[in-house]
Write an enzyme that holds these catalytic residues in place. Sequence first.
Site, PDB file in Angstrom:
ATOM      1  N   ASP A 135      12.867  -7.390   0.932  1.00 42.08           N
ATOM      2  CA  ASP A 135      11.511  -7.686   0.454  1.00 42.08           C
ATOM      3  C   ASP A 135      11.303  -9.191   0.383  1.00 42.08           C
ATOM      4  OD1 ASP A 135       8.989  -7.346  -1.276  1.00 42.08           O
ATOM      5  OD2 ASP A 135       9.699  -5.277  -1.130  1.00 42.08           O
ATOM      6  N   HIS A 168       6.036  -9.392  -4.936  1.00 39.07           N
ATOM      7  CA  HIS A 168       6.195  -7.998  -4.517  1.00 39.07           C
ATOM      8  C   HIS A 168       7.627  -7.498  -4.728  1.00 39.07           C
ATOM      9  CE1 HIS A 168       6.473  -4.608  -1.600  1.00 39.07           C
ATOM     10  NE2 HIS A 168       5.197  -4.423  -1.885  1.00 39.07           N
ATOM     11  N   ASN A 259      -0.692   2.511   3.507  1.00 40.05           N
ATOM     12  CA  ASN A 259      -1.847   2.634   2.605  1.00 40.05           C
ATOM     13  C   ASN A 259      -3.175   2.738   3.350  1.00 40.05           C
ATOM     14  OD1 ASN A 259       0.079   2.195   0.587  1.00 40.05           O
ATOM     15  ND2 ASN A 259      -0.310  -0.007   0.544  1.00 40.05           N
ATOM     16  N   SER A 322       4.352   1.283  -1.541  1.00 38.47           N
ATOM     17  CA  SER A 322       5.487   0.428  -1.925  1.00 38.47           C
ATOM     18  C   SER A 322       6.003   0.812  -3.304  1.00 38.47           C
ATOM     19  CB  SER A 322       5.051  -1.038  -1.996  1.00 38.47           C
ATOM     20  OG  SER A 322       5.129  -1.671  -0.770  1.00 38.47           O
TER      21      SER A 322
END
Length: 382
Positions: A135, A168, A259, A322
């Site tokens: 990430d 994130h 998404n 996520s």
Amino acid sequence: MDMNAFLRWLRDTVASARQSAHKQIIRFQRPGDYRRFLQDWSEVKQNDSNSASPLSLVKPIPIIRGISCPLPFIDTPGRFSEDIVIEHDRRIAVHSSPQKSSLFDKGIPWGVQQIKAPLIWGTTTGHRVKVGVIDTGVDFSHPDLRHSLSRGINLLNRSMLPHDDNGHGTHIAGTIAAANQLTGMIGVAPRSLIYPVKAFDHNGSAFVSDIILGIDWCVRNRVNVINMSFGMKTRSKALLNAVTNAHNAGVIIVASSGNDAKRRSIDYPARYASTISVGATNKLRRIAPFSNRGAYIDVYAPGDKIISAWLRGKYHEMSGTSMATSHVSGAIALLLAYKPGLSPTEIKTILKRSLVPLRGVKTRRNIGELDVTRMIQAAERL
């Protein structure tokens, strides 16, 4: 394969294309060729005193018998076409909505409660299970993550720790393994260990080659689970190769579906059969409106309005597949601490057998939300 000729071609092509170059991934079809390339390449580099040599821009990627380097858009050169495959090194993005700051009232977030993780903390807390989070890095100073972090690796700057400059990755890590019962939040598997792998920049963007290097690092460091809260629309054979090799090495890969509210399609790498693909639900146990859905999804988990750790010791609310993926990675850590040695295939089977039916879904067979208590029961019956 004439390795001297290939090295000359590679050096000349990289040198001539510096202005118009794009990152490319080159994979060797035969293991022997790749071993010979690494040996010859390292010798040439050692003998070349020029630090700006074109061959210094080449990065080996062992897990796929490949390299990444800047090249112009070209097809495989004819004389090497049977020996190598060239693929454009695409950009890939994290899966989440814009975030907003949140004043978090300490305790257990709603998603951790909804999957019933607290009910089995008396049995398993994920103790010492290694979870690789590929990430944006992680906030090493966050009080809720202080006892949950390993050193990890920064693939964008190997000399630095994988510090998060986006948020994130810290959010994902918090949902998986936050452990601050007195004054902060608690994640799904509070005794698991996060291995942060920084492959994404401050914009939440990465190259496929860096993702593959992250997978390679996780396999080499015997990580048990890899959380992949990102995706792209196009298929990458190099990424498929890396995911398959990690799966065959016994590493469980959990990937977010995307998404885009699609009903029959999900993003890569979640679409690959050797991953566990995750869709998002809301507090009503319904599929979140933004989540991709359909036959490619293996499991749904909370992903709407999820509060978790953020930069500088703060908390933010985010929505996305996520966030759902991090709940599943944490649950698998609980399972592996309870029953070590389960294979990726066995874990996917256990998850699918223990799903709770969703609300508002007409066809209930094989579609459902993560439930940790049922997951542990299904593991006992395996």
